[in-house]
Every structure is written in structure tokens, then in C-alpha cells.
Design an enzyme around this catalytic site. Structure first.
Site, PDB file in Angstrom:
ATOM      1  N   ASN A   1       0.828  -1.204   0.000  1.00  0.00           N
ATOM      2  CA  ASN A   1       0.000   0.000   0.000  1.00  0.00           C
ATOM      3  C   ASN A   1       0.863   1.254   0.000  1.00  0.00           C
ATOM      4  OD1 ASN A   1       0.449  -1.054   2.647  1.00  0.00           O
ATOM      5  ND2 ASN A   1      -1.132   0.250   3.507  1.00  0.00           N
TER       6      ASN A   1
ATOM      7  N   GLU B   1       0.336   5.146   0.652  1.00  0.00           N
ATOM      8  CA  GLU B   1      -0.604   6.146   1.162  1.00  0.00           C
ATOM      9  C   GLU B   1      -0.205   7.550   0.713  1.00  0.00           C
ATOM     10  OE1 GLU B   1      -1.085   5.404   5.380  1.00  0.00           O
ATOM     11  OE2 GLU B   1      -2.163   3.542   4.966  1.00  0.00           O
TER      12      GLU B   1
ATOM     13  N   CYS C   1      -4.181   0.743  -2.529  1.00  0.00           N
ATOM     14  CA  CYS C   1      -4.009  -0.523  -1.794  1.00  0.00           C
ATOM     15  C   CYS C   1      -2.933  -1.390  -2.443  1.00  0.00           C
ATOM     16  CB  CYS C   1      -5.305  -1.319  -1.808  1.00  0.00           C
ATOM     17  SG  CYS C   1      -6.664  -0.578  -0.912  1.00  0.00           S
TER      18      CYS C   1
ATOM     19  N   GLU D   1      -2.981  -4.556  -3.163  1.00  0.00           N
ATOM     20  CA  GLU D   1      -3.456  -5.496  -4.188  1.00  0.00           C
ATOM     21  C   GLU D   1      -3.486  -4.842  -5.562  1.00  0.00           C
ATOM     22  OE1 GLU D   1      -4.735  -4.809  -1.262  1.00  0.00           O
ATOM     23  OE2 GLU D   1      -5.924  -6.458  -0.429  1.00  0.00           O
TER      24      GLU D   1
ATOM     25  N   CYS E   1     -10.555  -3.287  -4.487  1.00  0.00           N
ATOM     26  CA  CYS E   1      -9.555  -4.249  -4.968  1.00  0.00           C
ATOM     27  C   CYS E   1     -10.225  -5.498  -5.538  1.00  0.00           C
ATOM     28  CB  CYS E   1      -8.584  -4.615  -3.845  1.00  0.00           C
ATOM     29  SG  CYS E   1      -7.458  -3.256  -3.468  1.00  0.00           S
TER      30      CYS E   1
ATOM     31  N   CYS F   1     -10.234  -5.107  -0.018  1.00  0.00           N
ATOM     32  CA  CYS F   1     -11.375  -4.183   0.053  1.00  0.00           C
ATOM     33  C   CYS F   1     -12.224  -4.320  -1.217  1.00  0.00           C
ATOM     34  CB  CYS F   1     -10.876  -2.748   0.216  1.00  0.00           C
ATOM     35  SG  CYS F   1     -10.230  -2.024  -1.304  1.00  0.00           S
TER      36      CYS F   1
HETATM   37  N1  THU Z   1      -5.367  -1.478   2.324  1.00  0.00           N
HETATM   38  C1  THU Z   1      -4.803  -2.291   1.404  1.00  0.00           C
HETATM   39  O1  THU Z   1      -3.653  -2.118   0.997  1.00  0.00           O
HETATM   40  N2  THU Z   1      -5.562  -3.307   0.929  1.00  0.00           N
HETATM   41  C2  THU Z   1      -6.854  -3.542   1.293  1.00  0.00           C
HETATM   42  O2  THU Z   1      -7.503  -4.390   0.694  1.00  0.00           O
HETATM   43  C3  THU Z   1      -7.441  -2.802   2.393  1.00  0.00           C
HETATM   44  C4  THU Z   1      -6.697  -1.605   2.857  1.00  0.00           C
HETATM   45  C5  THU Z   1      -4.565  -0.351   2.812  1.00  0.00           C
HETATM   46  C6  THU Z   1      -5.073   0.995   2.360  1.00  0.00           C
HETATM   47  C7  THU Z   1      -4.535   1.903   3.425  1.00  0.00           C
HETATM   48  O3  THU Z   1      -3.207   2.270   3.088  1.00  0.00           O
HETATM   49  C8  THU Z   1      -4.497   1.037   4.678  1.00  0.00           C
HETATM   50  O4  THU Z   1      -4.574  -0.307   4.220  1.00  0.00           O
HETATM   51  C9  THU Z   1      -5.620   1.300   5.646  1.00  0.00           C
HETATM   52  O5  THU Z   1      -6.857   1.263   5.023  1.00  0.00           O
END
Ligand code: THU
Length: 161
Positions: free
Chosen positions: A62, A64, A73, A75, A115, A112
Site C-alpha cells: 500500500n 498512502e 491498496c 493489491e 480491490c 477491500c
Molecule cells: N489497504 C490495502 O492495501 N488493501 C486492502 O484491501 C485494504 C486496505 C490499505 C489501504 C490503506 O493504506 C491502509 O490499508 C488502511 O486502510
């Protein structure tokens, strides 16, 4: 009218040691990837590793952003990178794992909704299911046999004619 029940099967492994060797390797790539996540806001670090039909592994984590919705994310970073590097090569499996600086993640990290939608596009394009392996930082590993299983009634290109 009638009612319809949908069901799908998961395989639950009690830990990494129970996974077939190839998937253990894939998950260890996801674990390594999650260490390089850029997650200064959530402190929740996710790693994903994509196994392609040509045997290549492509990782993502991920990323940010101070403007929260601009981040992405793990994925999608991994799957889009695989699509960019190896266009047209089918995806066999995706391993996903998460850790947090705030608590122990002992529940398998499920992708999520965004994704799921993004990976479903690849599954539909390649007309072959993508197996998902979901893990926290420790504990059991859940195997899903197809993305469509965890995104029932999904939106796809068939609506856009
Ligand atoms: N996140 C992911 O990388 N994948 C997911 O499927 C759910 C959330 C990350 C996004 C963000 O950087 C952190 O987790 C918190 O939501």
C-alpha cells in the site's frame, strides 16, 4: 418470485506451514513486500504478491498519501504492475498479508471492495479463476478459489454495450 441462495467454498489452512510449497513462497514474497509499504497514516501495512502463469511473481504494497484517497491498496499496486509488466499473461494466484504498528493482525486480511472489483476485471479478461490466499501477520490462511466468489453480483463489461 423465487429465492436464490449463493454459496462458495473456502479452504482454511491452520498456518503457513500447511500451505503447498509454491504458495508458501508466494506468501513469503507478500510478507517481504508489506515491510516496504508506505503507510505513515494508517500504520497498517499490506503486502501482495501476484503469481503469473509464466512463473513470474510481481509484488505490491500500500502506498498512502497525505490526501488520503490518492493512496492505493497493495493489491491494486501489485495487479496493475503485473498487467503493466506482463500484459496478457494470466494471473494464477494472489497472496495478501497485513500487519499493523498498532495491534497484532491475527485475522486474514481480505481485499477491500475496490480491490475485489479491480482483480475481478483481470479474472474476467483471462477467463480463468484467480486463487487468493489471505493472511494476517500470523495465524490461519484462507484460500478463496475465485474473486467472483467474494464479489457476487459484480459489475463487469457485459453491462457496457
Ligand atoms: N489497504 C490495502 O492495501 N488493501 C486492502 O484491501 C485494504 C486496505 C490499505 C489501504 C490503506 O493504506 C491502509 O490499508 C488502511 O486502510
Amino acid at each position: 418470485m423465487h429465492k436464490q441462495k449463493l454459496s462458495f467454498e473456502l479452504t482454511i489452512f491452520n498456518g503457513l506451514a500447511e500451505l503447498p510449497k509454491e504458495m508458501r513462497v508466494l506468501m513469503s514474497e507478500a510478507v517481504a513486500a508489506r515491510k516496504n509499504a508506505y503507510a505513515p497514516y494508517s500504520h497498517f501495512q499490506v503486502g501482495a504478491a501476484v503469481l503469473l502463469e509464466n512463473g513470474k511473481i510481481v509484488i505490491g504494497n500500500n502506498q498512502e498519501n497525505a490526501s488520503y484517497p490518492s493512496g492505493l491498496c497493495a493489491e491494486r499496486v501489485a495487479v496493475f504492475q503485473a498487467g503493466a509488466l506482463y500484459p496478457g499473461v494470466p494471473i494464477t494466484s494472489v497472496a495478501i498479508t497485513a500487519t499493523s504498528k498498532n495491534h497484532v493482525v491475527d485475522t486474514p486480511a481480505a481485499p477491500c471492495g475496490n480491490c475485489r472489483q479491480a482483480i475481478l476485471e483481470y479474472e474476467n479478461r483471462q477467463k480463468k479463476p484467480i486463487t487468493l490466499y489471505l493472511m494476517g501477520e500470523t495465524g490461519k490462511v484462507i484460500q478463496c478459489n475465485a474473486v467472483a466468489d467474494i464479489l457476487p453480483l459484480g459489475f463487469d463489461s457485459s453491462f457496457l454495450r
